[in-house]
Motif scaffolding. Structure first.
Motif, PDB file in Angstrom:
ATOM      1  N   ALA A  13       0.832  -1.198   0.000  1.00  0.00           N
ATOM      2  CA  ALA A  13       0.000   0.000   0.000  1.00  0.00           C
ATOM      3  C   ALA A  13       0.862   1.242   0.000  1.00  0.00           C
ATOM      4  N   THR A  14       0.422   2.248  -0.746  1.00  0.00           N
ATOM      5  CA  THR A  14       1.046   3.559  -0.672  1.00  0.00           C
ATOM      6  C   THR A  14      -0.049   4.574  -0.424  1.00  0.00           C
ATOM      7  N   ALA A  15       0.270   5.590   0.352  1.00  0.00           N
ATOM      8  CA  ALA A  15      -0.694   6.655   0.626  1.00  0.00           C
ATOM      9  C   ALA A  15       0.033   7.983   0.603  1.00  0.00           C
ATOM     10  N   ALA A  16      -0.640   8.998   0.075  1.00  0.00           N
ATOM     11  CA  ALA A  16      -0.016  10.319  -0.012  1.00  0.00           C
ATOM     12  C   ALA A  16      -0.099  11.020   1.327  1.00  0.00           C
ATOM     13  N   MET A  17       1.019  11.563   1.782  1.00  0.00           N
ATOM     14  CA  MET A  17       1.080  12.282   3.049  1.00  0.00           C
ATOM     15  C   MET A  17       1.773  13.623   2.815  1.00  0.00           C
ATOM     16  N   ALA A  18       1.061  14.526   2.174  1.00  0.00           N
ATOM     17  CA  ALA A  18       1.564  15.881   1.940  1.00  0.00           C
ATOM     18  C   ALA A  18       2.907  15.883   1.222  1.00  0.00           C
ATOM     19  N   VAL A  19       3.023  15.086   0.175  1.00  0.00           N
ATOM     20  CA  VAL A  19       4.250  15.065  -0.605  1.00  0.00           C
ATOM     21  C   VAL A  19       3.973  15.670  -1.971  1.00  0.00           C
ATOM     22  N   GLN A  20       5.031  16.143  -2.614  1.00  0.00           N
ATOM     23  CA  GLN A  20       4.914  16.723  -3.938  1.00  0.00           C
ATOM     24  C   GLN A  20       5.657  15.843  -4.930  1.00  0.00           C
ATOM     25  N   PRO A  21       5.102  15.663  -6.138  1.00  0.00           N
ATOM     26  CA  PRO A  21       5.796  14.854  -7.138  1.00  0.00           C
ATOM     27  C   PRO A  21       7.087  15.527  -7.581  1.00  0.00           C
ATOM     28  N   THR A  22       8.099  14.733  -7.823  1.00  0.00           N
ATOM     29  CA  THR A  22       9.369  15.264  -8.296  1.00  0.00           C
ATOM     30  C   THR A  22       9.381  15.305  -9.812  1.00  0.00           C
ATOM     31  N   SER A  23      10.280  16.078 -10.371  1.00  0.00           N
ATOM     32  CA  SER A  23      10.389  16.156 -11.822  1.00  0.00           C
ATOM     33  C   SER A  23      10.900  14.830 -12.359  1.00  0.00           C
ATOM     34  N   PRO A  24      10.319  14.338 -13.460  1.00  0.00           N
ATOM     35  CA  PRO A  24      10.751  13.048 -13.982  1.00  0.00           C
ATOM     36  C   PRO A  24      12.163  13.113 -14.525  1.00  0.00           C
ATOM     37  N   GLY A  25      12.885  12.010 -14.381  1.00  0.00           N
ATOM     38  CA  GLY A  25      14.233  11.915 -14.910  1.00  0.00           C
ATOM     39  C   GLY A  25      14.226  11.213 -16.249  1.00  0.00           C
ATOM     40  N   SER A  26      15.394  10.710 -16.636  1.00  0.00           N
ATOM     41  CA  SER A  26      15.541  10.069 -17.934  1.00  0.00           C
ATOM     42  C   SER A  26      15.942   8.609 -17.741  1.00  0.00           C
ATOM     43  N   ILE A  27      15.296   7.720 -18.491  1.00  0.00           N
ATOM     44  CA  ILE A  27      15.584   6.289 -18.440  1.00  0.00           C
ATOM     45  C   ILE A  27      15.909   5.833 -19.853  1.00  0.00           C
TER      46      ILE A  27
END
Length: 237
Positions: A13-27
């Motif tokens: 399980a994952t739940a959001a706790m006041a976090v912000q998405p980071t900028s995507p990197g390169s794969i």
């Protein structure tokens, strides 16, 4: 590169706790290289849920960001024996994104490269729900989702389901639920070989928009230019 995840008799399980998405990197999967990403789930409940104006993102055997496939890429997720895959955006303004054997972002399968994405479901309940006001839920199974999807080599996308249920539901006021199965979602260019297959046996699939001004979008073995009421994945583009 080889990633292998095996789970039995457990829950994730994952739940959001006041976090912000980071900028995507390169794969980048270089020419001549092989990337094998496998998640085998038995009696497993996988849950991704966003509450209270937050963001929840979960990836299983998936890539997110700027993805360049120049070699061989195989992404495989199988579930069995009363398992579940759940993605839910429950609070107002929430965003929940779950990727299963998928690529999210700017995806390029180069000429001469090979990409294979498979999601196998047996005795499994798959749900994607946007229930909060103006909530957004996005779920991808064996799919590519992004602003620039370019298939110049070989791409095979396969979802098979036996004795399983697949549900996409938008029930909040202004909610939007988007679910993709073996599909390309976004700005799509196919200049090579693309094979998209969804095989169902004793399975149930539902797509419902019940809330006022709600939208439920479900793609099965399809290409969708993402002409939706609003961008379901602004952070992926």
């Amino acid at each position: 590169m080889k990633n292998l995840a095996v789970f039995a008799l457990c829950s994730i399980a994952t739940a959001a706790m006041a976090v912000q998405p980071t900028s995507p990197g390169s794969i980048t999967i270089a020419a001549g290289a092989t990337s094998l990403q496998t998640a085998s789930l038995t009696n497993v409940n996988v849950t991704n849920k966003s509450n209270a104006n937050n963001t929840a993102m979960q990836n299983l055997a998936s890539n997110a960001g700027t993805i360049e496939i120049k070699g061989n890429s195989r992404q495989n997720v199988t579930t069995a024996s009363s398992g579940s895959l759940q993605n839910e955006s429950a609070g107002r303004g929430d965003f929940a994104n779950q990727n299963v054997s998928s690529n999210a972002g700017r995806v390029t399968v180069f000429q001469g490269a090979y990409s294979e994405q498979t999601t196998g479901l047996r005795d499994t309940n798959v749900t994607n729900k946007a229930q909060g006001g103006d909530a957004t839920a996005l779920q991808n199974l064996a799919s590519n989702n992004g602003d620039g999807i370019e298939i110049k080599g070989t791409s095979k996308q396969n979802v098979w389901s036996a004795s399983s249920t697949v549900t996409n539901l938008a029930s909040g006021n202004g909610a939007m639920a988007t679910q993709n199965l073996s599909s390309n979602f976004g700005r799509v260019l196919i200049a090579g070989y693309s094979e998209q297959t969804t095989a169902l046996q004793n399975a149930s699939i539902s797509n419902a928009a019940n809330g006022a001004r709600s939208h439920a979008i479900q793609n099965i073995a399809s290409n969708d230019a993402c002409d939706e009421p609003r961008d379901p994945c602004p952070t992926c583009h």
